[in-house]
Design a protein around this motif. Structure first.
Motif, short mmCIF file in Angstrom:
data_model
loop_
_atom_site.label_atom_id
_atom_site.label_comp_id
_atom_site.label_asym_id
_atom_site.label_seq_id
_atom_site.Cartn_x
_atom_site.Cartn_y
_atom_site.Cartn_z
N PHE A 142 0.83 -1.21 0.00
CA PHE A 142 0.00 0.00 0.00
C PHE A 142 0.87 1.27 0.00
O PHE A 142 0.82 2.06 0.94
N PRO A 143 1.64 1.46 -1.05
CA PRO A 143 2.54 2.63 -1.08
C PRO A 143 1.81 3.97 -1.16
O PRO A 143 2.38 5.00 -0.80
N ASP A 144 0.55 3.96 -1.62
CA ASP A 144 -0.18 5.21 -1.80
C ASP A 144 -1.10 5.55 -0.63
O ASP A 144 -1.71 6.63 -0.62
N LYS A 145 -1.21 4.66 0.33
CA LYS A 145 -2.04 4.96 1.50
C LYS A 145 -1.33 6.00 2.37
O LYS A 145 -0.10 6.10 2.38
N LYS A 146 -2.12 6.75 3.13
CA LYS A 146 -1.54 7.82 3.95
C LYS A 146 -1.69 7.58 5.45
O LYS A 146 -0.75 7.81 6.21
N ASN A 147 -2.88 7.14 5.85
CA ASN A 147 -3.19 7.04 7.28
C ASN A 147 -3.37 5.57 7.69
O ASN A 147 -4.23 4.87 7.15
N VAL A 148 -2.57 5.15 8.66
CA VAL A 148 -2.65 3.78 9.17
C VAL A 148 -3.21 3.81 10.58
O VAL A 148 -2.68 4.50 11.46
N GLY A 149 -4.27 3.05 10.81
CA GLY A 149 -4.82 2.89 12.15
C GLY A 149 -4.37 1.58 12.75
O GLY A 149 -4.40 0.55 12.08
N ILE A 150 -3.88 1.61 13.98
CA ILE A 150 -3.47 0.38 14.67
C ILE A 150 -4.55 0.00 15.66
O ILE A 150 -4.88 0.77 16.57
N LEU A 151 -5.12 -1.18 15.48
CA LEU A 151 -6.26 -1.63 16.26
C LEU A 151 -5.83 -2.75 17.20
O LEU A 151 -5.26 -3.75 16.76
N TYR A 152 -6.10 -2.57 18.51
CA TYR A 152 -5.68 -3.59 19.47
C TYR A 152 -6.43 -3.41 20.79
O TYR A 152 -7.14 -2.42 20.99
N CYS A 153 -6.25 -4.39 21.68
CA CYS A 153 -6.89 -4.36 23.00
C CYS A 153 -5.96 -3.66 24.01
O CYS A 153 -4.82 -4.08 24.19
N SER A 154 -6.47 -2.64 24.67
CA SER A 154 -5.66 -1.87 25.61
C SER A 154 -5.25 -2.69 26.83
O SER A 154 -4.30 -2.33 27.53
N ALA A 155 -5.97 -3.79 27.11
CA ALA A 155 -5.65 -4.63 28.26
C ALA A 155 -4.47 -5.57 28.01
O ALA A 155 -3.99 -6.22 28.93
N GLU A 156 -4.02 -5.62 26.76
CA GLU A 156 -2.92 -6.52 26.40
C GLU A 156 -1.63 -5.72 26.24
O GLU A 156 -1.43 -5.02 25.25
N ALA A 157 -0.76 -5.84 27.24
CA ALA A 157 0.48 -5.05 27.26
C ALA A 157 1.35 -5.33 26.04
O ALA A 157 1.99 -4.42 25.50
N ASN A 158 1.38 -6.58 25.61
CA ASN A 158 2.22 -6.91 24.47
C ASN A 158 1.69 -6.34 23.16
O ASN A 158 2.44 -6.07 22.23
N SER A 159 0.38 -6.15 23.08
CA SER A 159 -0.19 -5.50 21.90
C SER A 159 0.21 -4.03 21.86
O SER A 159 0.53 -3.48 20.80
N LYS A 160 0.18 -3.39 23.02
CA LYS A 160 0.62 -2.00 23.11
C LYS A 160 2.08 -1.88 22.72
O LYS A 160 2.47 -0.93 22.01
N TYR A 161 2.90 -2.82 23.15
CA TYR A 161 4.32 -2.82 22.79
C TYR A 161 4.48 -2.88 21.28
O TYR A 161 5.25 -2.10 20.69
N GLN A 162 3.75 -3.78 20.63
CA GLN A 162 3.85 -3.91 19.18
C GLN A 162 3.38 -2.64 18.47
O GLN A 162 3.99 -2.19 17.49
N ALA A 163 2.28 -2.06 18.99
CA ALA A 163 1.76 -0.84 18.39
C ALA A 163 2.79 0.29 18.45
O ALA A 163 3.01 1.01 17.47
N THR A 164 3.43 0.41 19.60
CA THR A 164 4.43 1.46 19.78
C THR A 164 5.63 1.26 18.86
O THR A 164 6.11 2.21 18.23
N GLU A 165 6.09 0.02 18.77
CA GLU A 165 7.29 -0.26 17.98
C GLU A 165 7.04 -0.14 16.48
O GLU A 165 7.85 0.44 15.76
N ILE A 166 5.91 -0.68 16.00
CA ILE A 166 5.69 -0.63 14.55
C ILE A 166 5.35 0.80 14.10
O ILE A 166 5.61 1.18 12.95
N THR A 167 4.81 1.61 15.01
CA THR A 167 4.55 3.02 14.68
C THR A 167 5.84 3.72 14.25
O THR A 167 5.84 4.52 13.30
N LYS A 168 6.93 3.44 14.93
CA LYS A 168 8.21 4.05 14.57
C LYS A 168 8.59 3.73 13.13
O LYS A 168 9.02 4.60 12.37
N HIS A 169 8.42 2.46 12.75
CA HIS A 169 8.79 2.03 11.40
C HIS A 169 7.84 2.61 10.36
O HIS A 169 8.27 3.00 9.27
#
Length: 337
Positions: A173-200
């Protein structure tokens, strides 16, 4: 190394696919398997407790791989499993693991972060292995995590390379602009992944926003908000999402918003593509670690956490066709069961 015994406030954990038993057998030769059985104490019955956080394809596959491998190596007559499912409730994990500890089992498997946390909290003595754990530093509350716990815990991680997942999103998806990351706030490891992939993803030029739901009751509403504000969604290896893919798909597909996922099971339910590990192979690796502890006396406190040996680019052909997405070469179609 600072270690806290306090369980993080989490209800669920961190993301499947099932391959044949040959997947485990492929990790060692048949002669090695025969030799390993010989070194085990054939007069001993090993009692192993399995606490699985919740039932869904990924965790089920990891449990199966673990059981298949340990049974093969020890012999079916030499190992007894007490497998219990916590139904997504961390309090149930504690109750189950307390039972395992009281029964003085030889080893405990915690499948899912909350299950692992419950196990190491109730016993400092029984060897504990985790599987389907995204990040052990988060799970064990070890700030300077270096791969070895120094306590009665080790295991395997289901974390696929997040930088490669971001690269795959850019490829598709090279032409997409906005990415939403969807996850459960009660899962600490999901938050970790969301934070890390956001950087990339931000480095790749995307605008990224997180959308988190507290539990399954909020999935539909949060998914709608995410679709309204995003060109594309990413879902990490999140157990709540994995258990609610039908709800997510019913919102995202009519909205024409494609979803890239952290593992195959979620992709089957609502995604278009994934860079995924095999949870069955992950369970096999965990079973091999358990064998070394039970039969060969390996010290779990010195065992490095292991990662899945392979990652594979996969796609859901039907959903891609519905959204008009053309998948480049090098992707493997997910086979419907």
């Amino acid at each position: 190394m600072k270690i806290s015994k306090k369980i993080m406030a989490t209800v669920l954990a961190t993301v499947t696919m099932t391959v044949g038993l040959a997947g485990c057998a492929g990790s060692s030769s048949s002669n090695a398997g025969e030799n390993s059985k010989i070194s085990a104490d054939t007069s001993k019955m090993y009692n192993v407790g399995i606490c699985q956080l919740i039932q869904h394809e990924a965790l089920d596959a990891a449990t199966k791989g673990f059981r298949d491998t340990l049974t093969e190596k020890l012999g079916a007559d030499n190992v007894k499993f007490d497998e219990q499912n916590a139904q997504g409730d961390s309090a149930n994990c504690t109750t189950i693991c307390n039972q395992f500890s009281s029964s003085k089992y030889d080893l405990i498997l915690g499948n899912g972060t909350a299950a692992l946390q419950a196990a190491y909290t109730v016993t400092p003595d029984i060897p504990i292995l985790g599987t389907s754990i995204t990040d052990y530093g988060y799970a064990l509350d070890i700030s300077d995590w270096k791969g070895v716990s120094g306590m009665n815990v080790s295991g395997t991680s289901d974390l696929a390379p997040l930088d490669q997942q971001a690269e795959m999103i850019k490829e598709l998806f090279p032409d997409k602009k906005n990415v939403g990351i969807l996850y459960c706030s009660a899962e600490a490891n999901s938050k970790y992944q969301a934070t890390e992939i956001t950087k990339h993803l931000e480095s790749a030029g995307y605008t990224v926003k997180e959308f988190s739901f507290a539990d399954s009751n909020d999935v539909a509403a949060v998914t709608k908000s995410a679709c309204d504000e995003s060109d594309l969604l990413y879902i990490p290896t999140d157990n709540t999402a994995a258990s609610n893919t039908g709800i997510i798909d019913n919102v995202a597909l009519p909205a024409n918003v494609p979803i890239v996922t952290g593992e195959e099971g979620i992709c089957k339910g609502c995604g278009v593509a994934t860079l995924s590990i095999s949870y069955y192979e992950l369970g096999c690796t965990t079973g091999e670690m358990a064998y070394e502890i039970l039969a060969n006396g390996a010290d779990v406190s010195n065992m490095e956490v292991k990662y899945a040996p392979n990652v594979t680019k996969k796609y859901d052909a039907e959903r891609c066709a519905a959204l008009g997405i053309t998948i480049p070469e090098g992707y493997e179609a997910i086979v419907a069961e």
